[in-house]
Scaffold this motif. Structure first.
Motif, mmCIF file in Angstrom:
data_model
loop_
_atom_site.group_PDB
_atom_site.id
_atom_site.type_symbol
_atom_site.label_atom_id
_atom_site.label_comp_id
_atom_site.label_asym_id
_atom_site.label_seq_id
_atom_site.Cartn_x
_atom_site.Cartn_y
_atom_site.Cartn_z
ATOM 1 N N ALA A 120 0.822 -1.209 0.000
ATOM 2 C CA ALA A 120 0.000 0.000 0.000
ATOM 3 C C ALA A 120 0.856 1.258 0.000
ATOM 4 O O ALA A 120 0.579 2.221 -0.741
ATOM 5 N N THR A 121 1.898 1.264 0.819
ATOM 6 C CA THR A 121 2.774 2.437 0.879
ATOM 7 C C THR A 121 3.526 2.629 -0.425
ATOM 8 O O THR A 121 3.645 3.747 -0.933
ATOM 9 N N ALA A 122 4.041 1.537 -0.997
ATOM 10 C CA ALA A 122 4.778 1.624 -2.259
ATOM 11 C C ALA A 122 3.884 2.170 -3.367
ATOM 12 O O ALA A 122 4.315 3.016 -4.171
ATOM 13 N N GLU A 123 2.634 1.717 -3.429
ATOM 14 C CA GLU A 123 1.707 2.199 -4.453
ATOM 15 C C GLU A 123 1.384 3.673 -4.250
ATOM 16 O O GLU A 123 1.304 4.446 -5.219
ATOM 17 N N ALA A 124 1.204 4.069 -2.985
ATOM 18 C CA ALA A 124 0.880 5.476 -2.695
ATOM 19 C C ALA A 124 2.039 6.394 -3.068
ATOM 20 O O ALA A 124 1.840 7.455 -3.677
ATOM 21 N N VAL A 125 3.250 5.986 -2.720
ATOM 22 C CA VAL A 125 4.421 6.803 -3.045
ATOM 23 C C VAL A 125 4.619 6.894 -4.556
ATOM 24 O O VAL A 125 4.854 7.980 -5.104
ATOM 25 N N ALA A 126 4.538 5.760 -5.242
ATOM 26 C CA ALA A 126 4.725 5.753 -6.693
ATOM 27 C C ALA A 126 3.656 6.595 -7.387
ATOM 28 O O ALA A 126 3.947 7.324 -8.340
ATOM 29 N N ARG A 127 2.425 6.521 -6.907
ATOM 30 C CA ARG A 127 1.329 7.293 -7.502
ATOM 31 C C ARG A 127 1.578 8.790 -7.341
ATOM 32 O O ARG A 127 1.375 9.575 -8.285
ATOM 33 N N GLU A 128 2.021 9.195 -6.159
ATOM 34 C CA GLU A 128 2.294 10.617 -5.931
ATOM 35 C C GLU A 128 3.466 11.097 -6.775
ATOM 36 O O GLU A 128 3.440 12.206 -7.324
ATOM 37 N N ILE A 129 4.499 10.271 -6.887
ATOM 38 C CA ILE A 129 5.663 10.641 -7.702
ATOM 39 C C ILE A 129 5.269 10.792 -9.161
ATOM 40 O O ILE A 129 5.658 11.749 -9.843
ATOM 41 N N HIS A 130 4.458 9.863 -9.669
ATOM 42 C CA HIS A 130 4.072 9.901 -11.085
ATOM 43 C C HIS A 130 3.071 11.002 -11.398
ATOM 44 O O HIS A 130 2.806 11.257 -12.583
ATOM 45 N N ALA A 131 2.549 11.657 -10.382
ATOM 46 C CA ALA A 131 1.686 12.808 -10.631
ATOM 47 C C ALA A 131 2.476 13.982 -11.190
ATOM 48 O O ALA A 131 1.918 14.880 -11.822
ATOM 49 N N ASP A 132 3.794 13.967 -10.966
ATOM 50 C CA ASP A 132 4.690 15.005 -11.496
ATOM 51 C C ASP A 132 5.648 14.326 -12.471
ATOM 52 O O ASP A 132 6.564 13.616 -12.048
ATOM 53 N N PRO A 133 5.491 14.516 -13.776
ATOM 54 C CA PRO A 133 6.313 13.816 -14.766
ATOM 55 C C PRO A 133 7.819 14.022 -14.581
ATOM 56 O O PRO A 133 8.598 13.078 -14.718
ATOM 57 N N GLU A 134 8.242 15.262 -14.268
ATOM 58 C CA GLU A 134 9.676 15.516 -14.111
ATOM 59 C C GLU A 134 10.231 14.852 -12.850
ATOM 60 O O GLU A 134 11.358 14.346 -12.844
ATOM 61 N N LEU A 135 9.429 14.847 -11.795
ATOM 62 C CA LEU A 135 9.851 14.154 -10.578
ATOM 63 C C LEU A 135 9.946 12.656 -10.844
ATOM 64 O O LEU A 135 10.865 11.987 -10.358
ATOM 65 N N ALA A 136 9.007 12.136 -11.629
ATOM 66 C CA ALA A 136 9.028 10.710 -11.954
ATOM 67 C C ALA A 136 10.299 10.352 -12.719
ATOM 68 O O ALA A 136 10.936 9.322 -12.453
ATOM 69 N N VAL A 137 10.686 11.194 -13.665
ATOM 70 C CA VAL A 137 11.932 10.956 -14.410
ATOM 71 C C VAL A 137 13.121 10.927 -13.464
ATOM 72 O O VAL A 137 13.968 10.017 -13.515
ATOM 73 N N LYS A 138 13.191 11.910 -12.583
ATOM 74 C CA LYS A 138 14.315 12.010 -11.655
ATOM 75 C C LYS A 138 14.388 10.797 -10.728
ATOM 76 O O LYS A 138 15.465 10.234 -10.505
ATOM 77 N N VAL A 139 13.238 10.382 -10.198
ATOM 78 C CA VAL A 139 13.223 9.257 -9.264
ATOM 79 C C VAL A 139 13.590 7.959 -9.970
ATOM 80 O O VAL A 139 14.362 7.153 -9.451
ATOM 81 N N HIS A 140 13.077 7.758 -11.165
ATOM 82 C CA HIS A 140 13.397 6.528 -11.908
ATOM 83 C C HIS A 140 14.897 6.462 -12.230
ATOM 84 O O HIS A 140 15.515 5.403 -12.102
ATOM 85 N N ILE A 141 15.465 7.574 -12.650
ATOM 86 C CA ILE A 141 16.901 7.598 -12.957
ATOM 87 C C ILE A 141 17.709 7.339 -11.690
ATOM 88 O O ILE A 141 18.689 6.575 -11.704
ATOM 89 N N SER A 142 17.297 7.954 -10.591
ATOM 90 C CA SER A 142 18.017 7.755 -9.320
ATOM 91 C C SER A 142 17.953 6.305 -8.865
ATOM 92 O O SER A 142 18.938 5.740 -8.403
#
Length: 247
Positions: free
Chosen positions: A127-149
């Motif tokens: 549940a926590t992993a899904e919530a965090v991933a969902r919030e991160i993917h709400a911001d496309p640039e943040l999602a790029v940064k997190v995936h690269i990291s």
């Protein structure tokens, strides 16, 4: 009776104490690796050069000429090499950022599921992993940064500067290369004295760099001293053989 402070609350005094106790060395910007590598390489290179030409029977002037030529050539070589390597690495990271951005645009759900899997592997609940991933993917640039990291282990916004690496390498190589030449520049003709001064420099630099590691200072110094001794011994042997064969 509760005073309103939750289990995760921190008093101003505790926060100040934490800030004072919890500090990190500044190892960002690309300067540390270049500086350490430059200083060590300058010391080892010129110690080895001096041992080689000195072992071949060269006089003080030839040793100085060889050492200064090695210092200048090595400093420029190190600086240009560091600039090219860091700049190429940064370009490669940016290329991966563009690849990740394209994948996020094409397959957002698959990428989000991939991030959930990463967080699950780190120990987060589903549940926590899904919530965090969902919030991160709400911001496309943040999602790029997190995936690269997460996928490459680098922060695309905190890449080292090629100029910082080049300048650090150039200056530190020059200082390191100058140390074993000091006795000769001051008028000495003793090969042994030059090698001793270089050995002391190696030990000191090795001990200082241990500040950025968990290695004891004396072990860091001895390790660099051993590296220099191996290089100097090899070039002294070569110099002695060539010197004998040409007389």
């Amino acid at each position: 009776m509760s005073d309103g402070a939750g289990a995760g609350s921190v008093s101003p005094e505790e926060h100040a104490a934490h800030d004072g106790d919890h500090t990190h060395s500044d190892i960002s910007g690309g300067w540390l690796r270049a500086a350490v590598f430059g200083a060590m390489d300058g010391l080892v290179t010129n110690i080895a050069l001096i041992a080689g030409v000195g072992g071949g029977g060269a006089d003080r002037q030839v040793i100085i000429l060889t050492g200064m030529a090695g210092l200048v050539a090595g400093a420029f070589s190190m600086a240009l090499g560091e600039f090219a390597s860091v700049d190429t690495q940064n370009d490669a990271v940016q290329a991966e950022v563009e690849v990740e951005r394209l994948e996020l645009a094409r397959h957002p759900n698959a990428e989000e599921a991939e991030l959930v899997g990463m967080y699950r592997e780190m120990g987060l609940s589903q549940a926590t992993a899904e919530a965090v991933a969902r919030e991160i993917h709400a911001d496309p640039e943040l999602a790029v940064k997190v995936h690269i990291s997460q996928e490459l282990g680098v922060d695309p916004d905190e890449q080292p500067s090629p100029w910082t690496a080049a300048v650090s390498s150039f200056l530190c190589f020059s200082v390191g290369g100058l140390i074993p030449l000091i006795p000769f520049l001051l008028g000495s003709s003793s090969l042994a004295l030059g090698l001793i001064v270089g050995a002391v420099g190696l030990f000191i630099v090795g001990a200082l760099t241990s500040r950025f590691t968990t290695r004891p200072w004396w072990l860091g110094g001895l390790r660099q001293l051993m590296f220099g001794a191996i290089a100097a011994g090899a070039t002294y042997l070569v110099g002695s053989l060539i010197g004998v064969s040409t007389t």
